[in-house]
Write a protein that holds these residues in place. Structure first.
Motif, short mmCIF file in Angstrom:
data_model
loop_
_atom_site.label_atom_id
_atom_site.label_comp_id
_atom_site.label_asym_id
_atom_site.label_seq_id
_atom_site.Cartn_x
_atom_site.Cartn_y
_atom_site.Cartn_z
N ASP A 1 0.85 -1.19 0.00
CA ASP A 1 0.00 0.00 0.00
C ASP A 1 0.89 1.24 0.00
O ASP A 1 1.64 1.48 0.95
CB ASP A 1 -0.90 -0.02 1.25
CG ASP A 1 -1.80 1.20 1.35
OD1 ASP A 1 -1.91 1.98 0.38
OD2 ASP A 1 -2.42 1.37 2.43
N LEU A 2 0.81 2.03 -1.07
CA LEU A 2 1.62 3.24 -1.20
C LEU A 2 0.97 4.47 -0.57
O LEU A 2 1.51 5.57 -0.67
CB LEU A 2 1.92 3.51 -2.68
CG LEU A 2 2.75 2.47 -3.42
CD1 LEU A 2 2.89 2.85 -4.89
CD2 LEU A 2 4.11 2.30 -2.77
N SER A 3 -0.17 4.30 0.08
CA SER A 3 -0.88 5.45 0.67
C SER A 3 0.01 6.31 1.58
O SER A 3 -0.04 7.54 1.48
CB SER A 3 -2.12 4.98 1.43
OG SER A 3 -3.05 4.40 0.55
N PRO A 4 0.82 5.71 2.45
CA PRO A 4 1.67 6.55 3.29
C PRO A 4 2.68 7.41 2.51
O PRO A 4 3.21 8.38 3.02
CB PRO A 4 2.40 5.55 4.20
CG PRO A 4 1.50 4.37 4.24
CD PRO A 4 0.90 4.31 2.86
N LEU A 5 2.91 7.04 1.23
CA LEU A 5 3.84 7.79 0.40
C LEU A 5 3.12 8.80 -0.50
O LEU A 5 3.71 9.36 -1.41
CB LEU A 5 4.67 6.83 -0.47
CG LEU A 5 5.41 5.71 0.25
CD1 LEU A 5 6.22 4.89 -0.73
CD2 LEU A 5 6.30 6.27 1.36
N CYS B 1 12.73 9.75 -2.59
CA CYS B 1 12.06 10.97 -2.09
C CYS B 1 11.13 10.73 -0.91
O CYS B 1 10.82 11.67 -0.18
CB CYS B 1 11.28 11.62 -3.23
SG CYS B 1 12.32 12.07 -4.64
N GLY B 2 10.66 9.51 -0.72
CA GLY B 2 9.81 9.18 0.41
C GLY B 2 8.36 9.59 0.29
O GLY B 2 7.56 9.30 1.17
N ASP B 3 7.99 10.27 -0.81
CA ASP B 3 6.62 10.74 -0.98
C ASP B 3 6.42 11.16 -2.43
O ASP B 3 7.40 11.47 -3.12
CB ASP B 3 6.35 11.93 -0.05
CG ASP B 3 4.88 12.22 0.13
OD1 ASP B 3 4.31 12.88 -0.77
OD2 ASP B 3 4.30 11.80 1.14
N THR B 4 5.17 11.23 -2.86
CA THR B 4 4.88 11.69 -4.23
C THR B 4 4.98 13.21 -4.38
O THR B 4 5.14 13.70 -5.49
CB THR B 4 3.48 11.26 -4.69
OG1 THR B 4 2.50 11.83 -3.82
CG2 THR B 4 3.34 9.74 -4.74
N ALA B 5 4.89 13.95 -3.29
CA ALA B 5 4.85 15.42 -3.37
C ALA B 5 6.04 16.00 -4.15
O ALA B 5 5.83 16.82 -5.06
CB ALA B 5 4.76 16.04 -1.99
N PRO C 1 11.25 11.05 5.58
CA PRO C 1 10.19 10.06 5.73
C PRO C 1 9.87 9.76 7.20
O PRO C 1 10.76 9.73 8.05
CB PRO C 1 10.75 8.81 5.05
CG PRO C 1 11.85 9.29 4.18
CD PRO C 1 12.39 10.53 4.83
N THR C 2 8.59 9.55 7.47
CA THR C 2 8.13 9.17 8.80
C THR C 2 8.40 7.68 9.00
O THR C 2 8.76 6.96 8.06
CB THR C 2 6.62 9.43 8.94
OG1 THR C 2 5.93 8.57 8.02
CG2 THR C 2 6.27 10.89 8.67
N ASN D 1 8.78 4.91 6.12
CA ASN D 1 9.97 4.04 6.08
C ASN D 1 9.58 2.57 6.03
O ASN D 1 10.26 1.77 5.37
CB ASN D 1 10.89 4.33 7.26
CG ASN D 1 11.81 5.50 6.97
OD1 ASN D 1 12.29 5.67 5.85
ND2 ASN D 1 12.03 6.32 7.99
N ALA D 2 8.50 2.19 6.68
CA ALA D 2 8.04 0.79 6.64
C ALA D 2 7.64 0.41 5.21
O ALA D 2 7.97 -0.69 4.75
CB ALA D 2 6.87 0.59 7.60
N VAL D 3 6.98 1.31 4.50
CA VAL D 3 6.61 1.05 3.11
C VAL D 3 7.86 1.03 2.23
O VAL D 3 8.01 0.16 1.35
CB VAL D 3 5.59 2.09 2.59
CG1 VAL D 3 5.28 1.88 1.11
CG2 VAL D 3 4.31 2.04 3.42
N LEU D 4 8.76 1.96 2.45
CA LEU D 4 10.00 2.02 1.67
C LEU D 4 10.82 0.73 1.84
O LEU D 4 11.41 0.23 0.88
CB LEU D 4 10.81 3.25 2.05
CG LEU D 4 10.14 4.60 1.73
CD1 LEU D 4 10.94 5.75 2.34
CD2 LEU D 4 9.95 4.77 0.25
N ASP D 5 10.82 0.17 3.05
CA ASP D 5 11.52 -1.10 3.29
C ASP D 5 10.91 -2.22 2.45
O ASP D 5 11.63 -3.07 1.91
CB ASP D 5 11.48 -1.47 4.77
CG ASP D 5 12.41 -0.61 5.62
OD1 ASP D 5 13.31 0.05 5.06
OD2 ASP D 5 12.21 -0.59 6.85
N ARG D 6 9.59 -2.22 2.32
CA ARG D 6 8.92 -3.25 1.50
C ARG D 6 9.27 -3.07 0.02
O ARG D 6 9.42 -4.05 -0.70
CB ARG D 6 7.41 -3.21 1.71
CG ARG D 6 7.02 -3.65 3.13
CD ARG D 6 5.58 -3.99 3.27
NE ARG D 6 5.22 -5.13 2.44
CZ ARG D 6 3.97 -5.40 2.10
NH1 ARG D 6 2.97 -4.64 2.52
NH2 ARG D 6 3.70 -6.45 1.33
#
Length: 173
Positions: free
Chosen positions: A14-18, A89-93, A115-116, A120-125
């Motif tokens: 889930d990329l929502s956090p990014l 970048c840690g985010d789409t912004a 990144p929060t 970071n948990a999503v980035l690790d995945r």
């Protein structure tokens, strides 16, 4: 191994956090290109990300609140590069905003918005797919945008350009 959008969907990440919330065609605006397949939305200002029929795997950012000529920008040559940019970048912004920033502004945004833990948990995945962060993300995005001709990208609210009329009509048999 390249990671396509279809392969990514199977991962269940889930990329929502990014800043890439699930989206569909109902998230389109008048400035959304015809033939767009929307796959994510930022959740603010109508910003969404899509593929456009006729442009292969190129990922576009659509920003309805920008001026009329600045609503659609390519941000990645393919979905794997989009994910690699997210890793950098840690985010789409910053991907969506890069077109209007110089490199120092882009770097300052990244420095001021690390990144929060959730991101970071999503980035690790994503790293486990395995993917590597995009080196020099601002340079990559600007090179892609500098070489891109958006003339054939028609917005949903636009008419097709009228064919040029000849100076003189002639009939030949």
């Amino acid at each position: 191994m390249a990671v396509s959008y279809a392969q990514f969907l199977k991962s269940g990440i889930d990329l929502s956090p990014l800043g890439a919330l699930p989206a569909n065609r109902d998230d389109a605006y008048d400035c959304t290109p015809k033939g767009a397949r929307i796959f994510a939305r930022a959740g603010v200002d109508g910003i969404h990300f899509c593929f456009v029929r006729g442009f292969g795997e190129t990922v576009f950012a659509v920003s309805p609140m920008n001026g009329a000529t600045d609503t659609v920008h390519p941000v990645a040559a393919n979905f794997e590069d989009f994910l690699r940019l997210l890793l950098s970048c840690g985010d789409t912004a910053p991907l969506e905003q890069a077109w209007q920033w110089n490199e120092a502004q882009f770097d300052a945004f990244l420095r001021d918005n690390p990144p929060t833990d959730e991101q970071n948990a999503v980035l690790d995945r994503l790293r486990a797919l395995p993917l590597e962060p995009m080196p020099a993300p601002w340079v990559y995005i600007h090179a892609l945008q500098a070489d891109f001709d958006d003339t054939p990208v028609r917005r949903a609210g636009e008419e097709a350009p009228a064919p040029e009329k000849p100076d003189k009509w002639a009939v030949y048999f």
